[in-house]
Structures are given as C-alpha cells and as structure tokens.
Design an enzyme around this catalytic site. Structure first.
Site, PDB file in Angstrom:
ATOM      1  N   THR A 164       9.702  -7.079 -13.177  1.00  0.00           N
ATOM      2  CA  THR A 164       9.227  -8.459 -13.169  1.00  0.00           C
ATOM      3  C   THR A 164       8.239  -8.668 -12.025  1.00  0.00           C
ATOM      4  O   THR A 164       8.489  -8.240 -10.896  1.00  0.00           O
ATOM      5  CB  THR A 164      10.427  -9.412 -13.014  1.00  0.00           C
ATOM      6  N   CYS A 213       4.329   2.015  11.658  1.00  0.00           N
ATOM      7  CA  CYS A 213       5.123   2.802  10.710  1.00  0.00           C
ATOM      8  C   CYS A 213       5.276   4.258  11.102  1.00  0.00           C
ATOM      9  O   CYS A 213       5.665   5.081  10.294  1.00  0.00           O
ATOM     10  CB  CYS A 213       4.497   2.764   9.320  1.00  0.00           C
ATOM     11  N   ALA A 258       0.818  -1.217   0.000  1.00  0.00           N
ATOM     12  CA  ALA A 258       0.000   0.000   0.000  1.00  0.00           C
ATOM     13  C   ALA A 258       0.853   1.269   0.000  1.00  0.00           C
ATOM     14  O   ALA A 258       0.447   2.289  -0.543  1.00  0.00           O
ATOM     15  CB  ALA A 258      -0.955   0.003   1.190  1.00  0.00           C
TER      16      ALA A 258
HETATM   17  C1  LIG Z   1      -0.211  -0.750   6.449  1.00  0.00           C
HETATM   18  C2  LIG Z   1      -0.729   0.443   5.785  1.00  0.00           C
HETATM   19  C3  LIG Z   1      -0.045   1.032   4.718  1.00  0.00           C
HETATM   20  C4  LIG Z   1       1.277   0.505   4.230  1.00  0.00           C
HETATM   21  O1  LIG Z   1       1.120  -0.742   3.621  1.00  0.00           O
HETATM   22  P1  LIG Z   1       2.398  -1.590   3.186  1.00  0.00           P
HETATM   23  O2  LIG Z   1       1.806  -2.703   2.389  1.00  0.00           O
HETATM   24  O3  LIG Z   1       3.039  -2.005   4.439  1.00  0.00           O
HETATM   25  O4  LIG Z   1       3.245  -0.687   2.349  1.00  0.00           O
HETATM   26  C5  LIG Z   1      -0.584   2.148   4.123  1.00  0.00           C
HETATM   27  N1  LIG Z   1      -1.745   2.661   4.555  1.00  0.00           N
HETATM   28  C6  LIG Z   1      -2.436   2.127   5.565  1.00  0.00           C
HETATM   29  C7  LIG Z   1      -3.734   2.738   5.978  1.00  0.00           C
HETATM   30  C8  LIG Z   1      -1.953   1.003   6.216  1.00  0.00           C
HETATM   31  O5  LIG Z   1      -2.636   0.500   7.238  1.00  0.00           O
END
Ligand SMILES: *Cc1c(COP(=O)(O)O)cnc(C)c1O
Length: 379
Positions: A219, A305, A50
């Site tokens: 890829t 994060c 994401a």
């Molecule tokens: C976890 C999360 C992300 C990041 O997703 P990744 O697949 O770890 O890059 C972004 N936005 C939200 C709302 C999330 O909960």
C-alpha cells in the site's frame, strides 16, 4: 497534512471515490517527481527512501540480468546502501569491482572503461558524495556504459536538491532519490527505472499485490509521496537560486574558517562539488572531541549511516594522502534557510571550541552511535 485525515483513502482502491481521490494525489506527485527528473511518470517507482531504491536497483538488476553476466562496478566511496548491497551480491555469487577515487574524490571515467568485462551488467556510481559532496563525471561515465551496453545506476539522494539531475541529460538508466534529502518527508523515496532504449528489467525485492507495475508491492505511503512530489516541485522552481546563494555562503564559511583555524584543509576537490557541502580537516585536533564542545552547531565527523567505531570515515580514508584526516575532520551541510549570521556564529563557536580543546586536549569522549545492525538474506 490532509492525507493523514480527510483524504485517507487507499490509492489502490479504485472502486470508490476515497481511493480515487488518493490515487489522483499520487498521480500528481508522480508527475512532479518525473518533472524534476525529466522522465515519464511511469518510470517512477515509489520506495521507502534511497536505501530501498539502491537495494531495488542493484539486487533487482543483478537478478534480472544474471543470465547475461555476474559482474558489477562501483567505487569505494559509495554510500553504505550501495556497498553493503554489493557485499551481499558477492556472497551470492556476483563479482564486484570497487574503483579507487582520485585525490579530489572523483572517479576517473577511464578507470570505469578499464574495469569493463564481457560479463559486466551494471555500473553504480553516486551523483554526489554524502560526506565530501564531490560530483563524479556522471555524463562521461554514462556514455562509456551506453557504448558497452552496460546499465548505469546513480544514487542522486544528495544531489537532487542542488544540481540538475535530468536523467536523459545525464544518460543514466536508474536513479535513486530520497524525500528527506530534498526537504520532503522521511521514509519515502523513489527509483527512476528507464522504460525505453533500453527498457530496464528488474526483479522486485518486495512482492505481494503487484503495485507499481509489479516492481514494488505494498500500500502506498500517500502522505509521504505527496510530500516528496511537493518537494520536487519546489526544487524545480527554486533550486538554481538556492544553489547560487548557498554556494556563496559556503565559500564565506570556508574563508572564515581558514582565518579562524590556521592550517585547516579541505577534504576533496572544491571545483566539482555540491554548493552546500564543506568537509574540512582540522590541524591536530580530534574531531569527535571537538564536537562535544559545539553545543549550538549541528555538524558531524562523518555520515549519519556509517559504521560507528570503524575508526573514522572510509570516504576520507579513500582520498589520496588523507592519512589521519579521517579523525580530524568536520562535515558541514548548509541548507536553503542558512543565513550569513548563522555562518558567522558557527565559526565563532568552532574557533572557541578549538581554543578550549588546545587548552585541555584530553577530555573524555563517549560515543553517541548505536551498534550497526545485522541484516538477513536478500534472495
Ligand atoms: C541519505 C542517503 C541514502 C539513504 O537514504 P534514505 O532515504 O535515508 O534511505 C542513500 N544514499 C545517499 C547518497 C544518501 O545521502
């Protein structure tokens, strides 16, 4: 698992059977993801997660539509993958309006309408917040965007496993999803990009080979993609039942916590919220200290994060009246497999930790977080 060995072909190698076999698996996965999102398979772009989807959506749209306008709208409670990208865009000559949220953590659609300018090109608001689980009124906001001819992106990473995310019902133009948030593998995700009414244009962030119709080269991660597809198929079949059962368990968790820890309050509204999320403020207790005492319960005081050492969650600080709640809060995420017995055990352990903390409130705390890393230019 077979994609790591028996089916090792490159899905872009169309000239031999090994590649074709891998491509067929990727096609199936694309249909599975499209099925859950209610879109066409050709509207799915594979990414690494994401974060990358958010980057592609915001930077890709900003660059493609810069001749039409340089203004974006988002909210202060968005994920870092949206906020940090907005910061980068601002340093590159774009302007961003960061909307405040109401006391329940939601964005009022009227605030979005009031923030529109003649040069607004994109609104980005998450479907469900990753810390407090609150759901924005996405449908109403999408209608305002559509009426103004402004594109609308939503980060649905947290929502997809629990709520209906069909893109046409929501009226969104771009949607980010992530494999590991819906029981799929880590390191894979997708971006939905509307192809009709309107056809969304994107300038790619990763070029070289023109994979994914030129929108994201490289890829393909076949095992990850196959896993994401399967996770979507399972979610389509089981999401509704899971959501009902887990929502009831979450309510049990809240009831038991309230009884065990008098004075506990819920962060964010409960009404429009993911069924698996609970975020609570403990009375006069430093959450990080409490976490040290919790050995068999995996809870956190913020997002995985977010910037450590920033003095608590910026999401909680954005809630009206949250004052110091950011340092006193615990975030619970329930899962598909969570049982009532686990909930009861967790509450017992938390009650014990609260008690022991009250007896020795000044125990030492260390930080388990690393430094936030610096990133380079995007253009
Ligand atoms: C976890 C999360 C992300 C990041 O997703 P990744 O697949 O770890 O890059 C972004 N936005 C939200 C709302 C999330 O909960």
């Amino acid at each position: 698992m077979p994609c790591f060995g028996e089916v090792f072909g490159n899905a872009s190698s169309h000239q031999h059977g090994f590649g074709q076999q891998a491509a067929a698996l990727v096609d199936t996965a694309r249909r599975q993801v499209a099925g859950l999102l209610g879109c066409e398979p050709a509207e799915i772009v594979w990414t690494s997660g994401a974060s990358e989807s958010d980057n592609l959506a915001l930077k890709g749209v900003a660059e493609a539509y810069a001749d039409r306008g340089r203004h974006l709208i988002t909210a202060v409670t968005e994920h870092r993958a949206v906020l940090d990208v907005c910061g980068r865009l601002e340093r590159n000559g774009f302007e961003v309006t960061y909307l405040a949220v109401e006391a329940d953590g939601r964005v009022d659609p009227e605030r979005v309408a009031a923030a529109f300018r003649a040069d607004t090109i994109l609104v980005s608001l998450m479907l469900a917040n990753n810390e407090i689980g609150v759901l924005h009124p996405i449908r109403e906001i999408a209608e305002y965007c559509r009426a103004r001819g402004v594109l609308f992106h939503t980060d649905a990473a947290q929502a997809l496993a629990w709520v209906d995310c069909r893109v046409s019902a929501l009226g969104v133009d771009l949607m980010s999803i992530s494999g590991h948030k819906i029981y799929g593998p880590k390191g894979v995700g997708a971006l939905y990009v509307r192809r009709r009414r309107p056809r969304v244009r994107l300038i790619p962030r990763i070029e070289g080979g023109g994979h994914e119709r030129g929108r994201r080269s490289g890829t393909l991660n076949v095992p990850g993609i196959v896993g994401l597809g399967k996770a979507c198929a399972l979610a389509a079949a089981e999401r509704q039942g899971d959501a009902e059962r887990v929502g009831e368990l979450r309510n049990v968790l809240l009831e038991l916590l309230r009884a065990a820890v008098p004075g506990l309050t819920v962060n964010g509204g409960l009404r429009h919220r993911l069924p698996n999320n609970l975020n609570v403020a403990l009375p006069a207790i430093d959450a990080e200290r409490l976490l040290i005492e919790l050995t068999t319960v995996a809870v956190s005081s913020g997002a995985a994060c977010s910037d450590p050492g920033a003095g608590g969650s910026y999401v909680l600080k954005a809630l009206d009246g949250a004052d110091d709640a950011a340092e006193r809060s615990l975030r619970f995420g329930l899962g598909r497999s969570t049982t009532r017995a686990q909930i009861e055990r967790a509450v017992r352990e938390i009650a014990r930790a609260v008690e022991s903390h009250r007896q020795r409130p000044n125990a030492e705390v260390g930080s388990s977080c690393g430094d936030p890393c610096a990133v380079g230019g995007w253009a």
